[in-house]
Every structure is written in structure tokens, then in C-alpha cells.
Scaffold this motif. Structure first.
Motif, short mmCIF file in Angstrom:
data_model
loop_
_atom_site.label_atom_id
_atom_site.label_comp_id
_atom_site.label_asym_id
_atom_site.label_seq_id
_atom_site.Cartn_x
_atom_site.Cartn_y
_atom_site.Cartn_z
N ILE A 153 0.86 -1.06 0.15
CA ILE A 153 -0.04 0.13 -0.12
C ILE A 153 0.86 1.47 -0.06
O ILE A 153 1.56 1.59 0.96
CB ILE A 153 -0.82 -0.02 1.21
CG1 ILE A 153 -1.68 -1.21 1.54
CG2 ILE A 153 -1.69 1.45 1.25
CD1 ILE A 153 -2.37 -1.35 2.52
N PRO A 154 0.80 2.30 -1.27
CA PRO A 154 1.74 3.26 -1.14
C PRO A 154 1.31 4.29 0.02
O PRO A 154 0.14 4.53 0.10
CB PRO A 154 1.43 3.92 -2.60
CG PRO A 154 1.11 2.64 -3.49
CD PRO A 154 0.19 1.74 -2.28
N LEU A 155 2.40 4.86 0.67
CA LEU A 155 1.96 5.79 1.63
C LEU A 155 2.50 7.37 1.32
O LEU A 155 1.82 8.20 1.56
CB LEU A 155 2.51 5.48 2.98
CG LEU A 155 1.79 4.34 3.70
CD1 LEU A 155 2.81 3.80 4.84
CD2 LEU A 155 0.50 4.04 3.79
N CYS A 156 3.64 7.33 0.36
CA CYS A 156 4.36 8.53 0.11
C CYS A 156 5.21 8.34 -1.06
O CYS A 156 5.72 7.37 -1.23
CB CYS A 156 4.95 9.29 1.51
SG CYS A 156 6.33 8.35 2.02
N HIS A 157 5.54 9.37 -1.63
CA HIS A 157 6.15 9.39 -2.79
C HIS A 157 7.05 10.74 -2.77
O HIS A 157 6.72 11.80 -2.31
CB HIS A 157 5.59 9.17 -4.03
CG HIS A 157 4.54 10.54 -4.42
ND1 HIS A 157 3.19 10.70 -3.91
CD2 HIS A 157 4.79 11.46 -5.29
CE1 HIS A 157 2.71 11.61 -4.34
NE2 HIS A 157 3.75 12.12 -5.25
N THR A 158 8.03 10.80 -3.87
CA THR A 158 8.62 11.91 -4.22
C THR A 158 8.79 12.11 -5.63
O THR A 158 8.70 11.21 -6.43
CB THR A 158 9.98 12.11 -3.67
OG1 THR A 158 10.67 13.52 -4.07
CG2 THR A 158 10.76 11.22 -4.48
N ILE A 159 8.68 13.43 -6.38
CA ILE A 159 9.02 13.54 -7.60
C ILE A 159 10.28 13.90 -8.04
O ILE A 159 11.05 14.75 -7.46
CB ILE A 159 8.04 14.67 -8.34
CG1 ILE A 159 6.52 14.59 -7.94
CG2 ILE A 159 8.11 15.12 -9.73
CD1 ILE A 159 6.07 13.32 -8.49
#
Length: 747
Positions: A153-159
Motif C-alpha cells: 500500500i503506497p503511503l508517500c512518494h517524491t517527484i
């Protein structure tokens, strides 16, 4: 009731920053640290899980795809499906996701020591409770998780450019969470809140039926729990070198004289001395560095400690003992047997530190805490005296450490403009006192030093080749991209052979005239016979490694260099040194040093974050890290010294893996013309003192030259930090700039 956290470390250099972050969450938290290979089989660890509220799996070098070689039992841990809350950081997160069938691949653009905006995918998720929609955090990774599985389950990301990189996830149906970024870095935001939220999750989950009804339900018997935790606490040895005694008040001889601030005063005195001396001099005076000069005067009461790591031997004798000759010394050393006037002890380097610790602990006194040095051990510790480094019989036998006990010394506090004559035995030599007062009265501190060596001497100089350097650079990049290292401090060795022997003192004066520095050192160890030294160090180091008083310690790592020129001023240099490459170099070492201190101390602060300092030939990026409450700790300054060696600014990070790669792979071929083993000798070691009033100050052996053959041949080291943002030409140029600062005396 104590909340017990099991921390599984993968030999990272940021582990104890995380451990400290966890401890600071609440006063009732106890963290137990083990390595990922402390147990070879997860079955041997399972029986201890009932004593722990949760598990944190830390960052580290390597790739989960490589299995136990890189991650020990982590794959077994995640596949065993234990119903215990787990938080994985970086490598711990990657291993967790891979066990859930995600792919772990190399990033298109590697990110080490760089700050990125992290965006929350699920703002109401329990792990990111009370977080803003985005925050800044530091990335140290060459690998990343790619997943389309429902289990993750994805919780956070960066570009990152045109790409979205997953920065955090939960494993569906399990209390397992992970983040790719490093919450513990000093430049990361909200790291403490992440840990706080995870602990809240743990307490809630541990009351659920899934934990209570499992074989790993928390035991309630506090005595059994304590025994299980204590057993694992001992798996990593953290014993202190010696038990600190209560210092006694001891009367010593101290005389004070007013002097001018000129740094050449100490040279004027040294040039008048007829007896042997060692000098630690501030040839350039700056606030908080370069404020002190020490002239140490060995005599017949001076005990000399020398360690040879290649043969695991320490020798102990008195300075120039008339019964001891070089021939007798060599024969006893080869035989490994003590003789009259010489004690030969078979011991490995950790025991060498115990030997000098036991020698010094009975000499620590409580008075004169305001003076930086009142007498004690002075000398130098080579690169191979640090952890993770080894000496090899492939190289000719050489001393790796030399320390001499000093009863009488001259100390000049340039800031206070005071000169002290000090004697522990209350027998400061009258002739030296007369000489010093004469120099002061005649104001000979304006002494003009030679800036050139005598004419008519030529020098054979064996440089590292550019082809070999570029090959070592490519090898370094390979390990950086594979995830084995974040930063590799690649160094070279140059050998200089004069056509005629020059007195080291003449070379030293020329060196500090050309390149004055706050931590200059002159050490010619002719401790057996006058006129012959088996170790000599001349240094104009700009970098303090470690300084301590009885309660506080300080490290000043330098990483990031710009050469001075007519077209380069402080503002331009600052702009260059604050770019991502230079910023990342310094940040990685800064976080590494915080980790080294946090392993022994609870209170560590960053007092200066990446200041630009100006030196004679370069501008450099410097940070200041301090450890506090040393007086209350079981650990001494000597513990901090040994534990932190070799200097992180000379290794890279993670320290253990990077040191091993440098010595056994990368630098072995690069510097094989000097050291077949890939060692470094004195270069990258430290020089300084252990004072009897429980003070110490050590500088890094850079911008230096050293000799093992009575100053007939000199060796010079130079290097710089290689990161994924480095270019071979740029690093070659930086290495040449640093080499020239010392080599210029021969050119």
C-alpha cells in the motif's frame, strides 16, 4: 513498564542516529541493537520476540536481491510472517517490499545526501498522523522499490525529474511499514513524529487479538523479559576502555608570561632549543581553531608506546634509554621478547588502546581544567589504527602508532596572549625557561622563516598515474550505483626521494610558511637514538578531528573544497560549495559523525551546519558536531577517539563497507607502488594529545608528509570524496589541489 524496541542493524553509519531518534520519543523506551548477521537463522531469534514491542530494521549498504550476503536474516524475518509491528528504513524497507513480491531496481538518477520534498499519499494514515501534505527529507539510496502488487500500500512518494519514486509503504494486512528516505538525518523534517506515530501503532496493535493470541505475545514476567533483552544487549560489544577513576588534586608547576599574538613565536623558541621537541602549532590563528601551540619536551622519564599492527605488537621503553640500541630493539621486536629496557607485548590494536588507557587513567588530575594541555601523551595514530582497517605483511614493517608521555611543555594560548611553562614533575628545565624568557623579551616572535629549501637538491617524485586514478574512480562509481556505498573517499599516495637528506625541521618551516594551517604538527620520533627516526610526520592540517574536555567533545569534519585563485573569492566559493554535490558530501559525513558519537553518548548537537572557511590555498565546507555530558558517561575521550577512527571524512559512508572496499579493492591497485596492501600509513590517521587534565585534541593527517626511513624518503597522501555527482576530471583536479599544498615545498 519499559517499551522494548529491537533494532536490526545492517552495518550502516547512520544506525545510532535512528536509535537516538527512537530513544528521544519517550523516556520509557529501551532499544536493543543487533546486526543482521548476529544470528544465522531466524529460528534462533524467534524465541526473543516475546520480549519486544516492535522491531525497527535499519538502513545499510547492499541490495536485497543479493540475499544473506548483503541483508543477513532480513529476508527470513519478513517471510516468516511474525505478527509484530515492524518499521523498515531504506534497506530495511526495500527488503520488506521485496519479500512481498515487489521489484528492487537501481534508480535512474542515484540520490545520496540530497534533500527532496516528500508528498503524503494517504494524509489520514496512522503512520503520517499530524503530518502536513508534504515535508522535506534526505535521501540516501541508489535502489528503489517498484510495485504494482496489492500487498504493498503506497503511503508517500517524491517527484524526481520525470519520475515518481515510492518513498513509503505498508504491507497489506500486517503492522509492517517502511520508508525509503532517512528520517534520522539532521536535514530531515519530522523524523521524530514518524517514530512517535509508529510507537502509537505498536501499542495499539500489541493489545489486539492478532498479537495476544500468537506465539509471540508479549510476556508479562518482567524478570524473564529483562533476561531476554539483556542477552541480546550484549551481542554488540560496547565496553569502555577503562573505568574512569575519580581525579585527584595534584600540585604541578605552572608559570605564566604575557606574549603577543604572533603565531611565529613558537618557531622562534623552537629554533633556539638545543634539546629534542615535538610541536603542535597554530600557524594560522582563527576563532575556535588555531588558537593554541604546544612545544612538548621529551626527557629520560618519557615513556614511549609504539604499535605495529602488522605483527600485533606493542613496544614500551623510556625515551633514549642508554641501554637500548636500534640493533637491540630490532632483534627484540623480531623475536617478540622483552629485553632490559624494552617491553615487547603481543597484542592487537584494541588492546593497545587499553594499554595506553590504563597508563593514563592513574595520571588524570582534577586541577587546571581551564588549560588545554598540561602534559600527557602526545603523538600520532595511523590510518590502520582505526576500526575496520588492517595492516598487511605485504608491506615492510612500519610503526602504526607512536605516543610519548610528556612531563614538561610550553603552551601558548594565542587567543589569550599567554605563554605557560608547565611541569608535571615540578622540574621544568632552567635553561629552557631562560631561553623562553629571552625570546619573549627580545620579541623574537617576529622571526622570519625560510620559504625555500636549500638549493642544489633535486627530487625524484613518483606520482599516482591518471589512468589508474580514473580506473579507481570508475570502480568507486560501480559500488556507489550498486548501493554498497554512499560516498567513497578516494585517496592517492605520492613518494618523494631527495638527492640529499634534508633535516625535517627545515622542511617543516618551509611547509608552514607556504601553507600555514591551524593544526600544524612536527613529530620526529628519534626515541631510541639521537639522529635517527623510524617515524616522522610534518603536517599543516586544516581539519580538527576530535577535541574534548572533561564534559564536552567536538568534531569539525571538512568535506567540500574549492581552490583559491585570483578569480575565486569567498562569495563565489560559497555558491559552489552549497551546490548539491558539495552539500551532499558534507551531509553524509556529518550524519556519519553524529552516528559515531550517538553510539556512546546520548546528547549530540550540530552547532554549525556547513560553514565556508578560508585557508591559505583553498576554501572548504565545514560543519561542527558536539557531544555533551561526557563527564556523566562511562566513556572517556579515549573511547570516543578509538571508536571514531578512522576519520569519517577520510573514508566515506557507510564506514565499515567503504573502508573495506577502499583497502582491499579500490586503492590496492591505485597505490600499489607505495602500499601493496592498499593501506595508507600515517595519512588519514590523526595527530594530537591526551592531557593529564582529561583534555584531548586531535587533527586529521592531511596536507602532510611522513617518513619511515629517517627522512630519506617522504610520502604524501591526497584525495577527495567521490559521489554519484562527481566527475573524474573534477576529482582529479581536487586531488591535485590538495596534493600541491604540501608537495609545493619540493617543486
Amino acid at each position: 513498564m519499559t517499551l522494548n524496541v529491537l533494532f536490526i542493524d545492517s552495518y550502516d553509519s547512520f544506525t545510532y542516529n535512528l536509535v537516538s531518534l527512537i530513544k528521544k520519543t519517550r523516556p520509557d523506551i529501551h532499544v536493543t541493537v543487533i546486526h543482521n548477521d548476529t544470528f544465522g537463522d531466524i529460528q534462533d531469534l524467534l524465541s526473543y520476540f516475546c520480549a519486544f514491542d516492535c522491531i525497527v530494521v535499519g538502513p545499510g549498504p547492499g541490495n536485497p536481491v543479493n540475499g544473506p550476503k548483503d541483508i543477513g536474516i532480513l529476508d527470513q524475518l519478513y517471510k516468516h510472517d511474525v505478527p509484530i509491528p515492524i518499521l523498515g528504513i531504506c534497506l530495511g524497507y526495500q527488503a520488506m517490499c521485496r519479500a512481498a513480491r515487489a521489484e528492487v531496481k537501481e534508480l535512474e538518477v542515484i540520490r545520496h545526501g540530497q534533500v527532496f520534498e516528500i508528498e503524503i499519499d494517504k494524509p489520514n494514515h496512522e503512520l503520517f498522523q499530524d503530518y502536513p501534505v508534504s515535508f522535506k527529507s534526505v535521501r540516501y539510496h541508489s535502489l528503489h522499490v517498484i510495485s504494482h502488487q496489492q500487498e504493498i500500500i503506497p503511503l508517500c512518494h517524491t517527484i524526481d525529474g520525470d519520475h515518481t519514486v515510492l518513498m513509503g509503504a505498508q504491507i497489506a494486512g500486517k503492522p509492517w511499514y517502511g520508508v525509503q528516505y532517512h528520517p534520522e538525518s539532521c536535514c530531515s523534517e519530522l523524523g521524530g513524529l514518524l517514530i512517535k506515530n509508529f510507537i502509537t501503532i505498536c501499542e495499539s496493535y500489541n493489545q489486539s487479538s492478532k498479537r495476544l493470541q500468537s506465539p509471540f505475545s508479549l510476556i508479562t514476567d518482567s524478570s524473564i523479559k529483562s533476561k531476554l533483552v539483556s542477552y541480546l544487549d550484549c551481542k554488540i560489544d560496547k565496553h569502555n576502555i577503562y573505568d574512569k577513576p575519580k581525579p585527584a588534586e595534584v600540585e604541578i608547576q605552572i608559570e605564566e608570561f604575557r606574549v603577543t599574538k604572533s603565531p611565529s613565536l613558537t618557531l622562534g623558541i623552537c629554533n633556539k632549543l638545543s634539546q629534542h621537541f615535538f610541536l603542535m602549532s597554530s600557524a594560522s590563528i582563527h576563532a575556535n581553531r588555531g588558537e593554541l601551540s604546544i612545544i612538548a619536551l621529551p626527557n629520560e622519564h618519557s615513556t614511549v608506546f609504539t604499535h605495529y599492527d602488522q605483527i600485533h605488537t606493542t613496544t614500551i621503553h623510556q625515551w633514549r634509554n642508554p641501554t637500548l640500541t636500534r640493533t637491540k630493539f630490532k632483534a627484540a621486536l623480531e623475536a617478540g621478547k622483552s629485553i632490559d629496557g624494552l617491553e615487547v607485548v603481543r597484542q592487537k590494536k584494541p588492546d593497545f588502546y587499553t594499554t595506553i588507557g590504563n597508563f593514563m587513567k592513574d595520571k588524570i588530575i582534577a586541577n587546571n581544567p581551564e588549560l588545554p594541555f598540561i602534559g600527557g601523551l602526545v603523538g600520532t595514530l595511523g590510518y590502520e589504527m582505526g576500526q575496520y582497517t588492517t595492516s598487511s605483511e605485504l608491506d615492510p614493517l612500519k610503526p602504526d602508532a607512536k605516543l610519548v608521555f610528556i612531563e614538561n611543555c610550553i603552551v601558548v594560548d594565542h587567543k589569550k596572549e599567554v605563554l605557560y611553562l608547565i611541569s608535571l614533575a615540578k622540574n621544568f628545565p632552567d635553561d629552557v625557561k631562560s631561553l623562553v624568557t629571552d625570546v619573549i623579551s627580545k620579541e623574537e616572535q617576529s622571526f622570519v622563516r625560510s620559504v625555500n629549501l636549500p638549493e642544489g637538491i633535486h627530487f625524484d617524485i613518483e606520482f599516482p598515474t591518471k589512468d589508474k586514478y580514473f580506473s579507481a574512480f570508475r570502480e568507486s562509481q560501480k559500488y556507489l550505483h550498486q548501493g554498497d556505498s554512499y560516498e567513497v573517499c578516494l585517496t592517492t599516495q605520492t613518494e618523494v626521494s631527495p638527492s640529499k637528506r634534508l633535516e625535517p625541521w627545515v622542511i617543516f618551516q618551509t611547509l608552514i610558511t607556504r601553507n600555514p594551517a591551524p593544526f600544524s604538527s612536527y613529530f620526529e620520533f628519534s626515541d631510541i637514538e639521537e639522529g635517527h627516526s623510524d617515524l616522522c610526520l610534518l603536517s599543516t592540517s586544516p581539519e580538527r578531528f576530535l577535541k574534548w574536555s572533561d564534559d564536552t567533545c567536538e568534531l569539525r569534519p571538512i568535506k567540500g573544497t574549492v581552490k583559491k585563485s585570483p578569480n575565486m573569492d569567498l562569495q563565489k566559493a560559497t555558491n559552489i560549495l552549497k551546490t548539491p554535490k558539495e552539500f551532499g558530501e558534507n551531509l553524509m559525513i556529518l550524519d556519519l559523525i553524529r552516528n559515531d558519537l550517538y553510539e556512546l553518548l546520548d546528547n549530540v548537537t550540530v552547532d554549525e551546519l556547513m560553514s565556508v572557511e578560508e585557508y591559505e590555498t583553498v576554501y572548504q565546507l565545514v560543519s561542527v558536531v558536539k557531544g555533551h555530558q561526557l563527564r556523566e558517561s562511562v566513556y572517556s575521550g579515549l573511547d570516543l577517539l578509538y571508536h571514531s577512527l578512522p576519520p569519517g571524512s577520510m573514508t566515506g559512508a557507510p564506514k565499515k563497507t567503504t573502508v573495506e572496499l577502499l583497502q582491499h579493492v579500490i586503492e590496492r591497485s591505485l597505490n600499489g607502488h607505495i602500499y601493496k596492501s592498499g593501506g595508507r600509513g600515517l595519512y588519514s590517521g590523526v595527530t594530537g594529545y591526551l592531557s593529564c587534565n582529561d583534555h584531548g585534541d586531535w587533527s586529521v593527517n592531511i596536507r602532510c608528509m611522513y617518513s619511515y626511513d629517517n627522512a630519506n624518503t617522504w610520502r604524501l597522501g591526497a584525495g577527495g570524496a567521490v559521489t554519484v555527482l562527481s566527475t573524474p576530471d573534477g576529482e582529479w583536479e581536487e586531488m591535485q589541489t590538495k596534493l600541491e599544498s604540501a608537495l609545493q615545498v619540493f617543486m
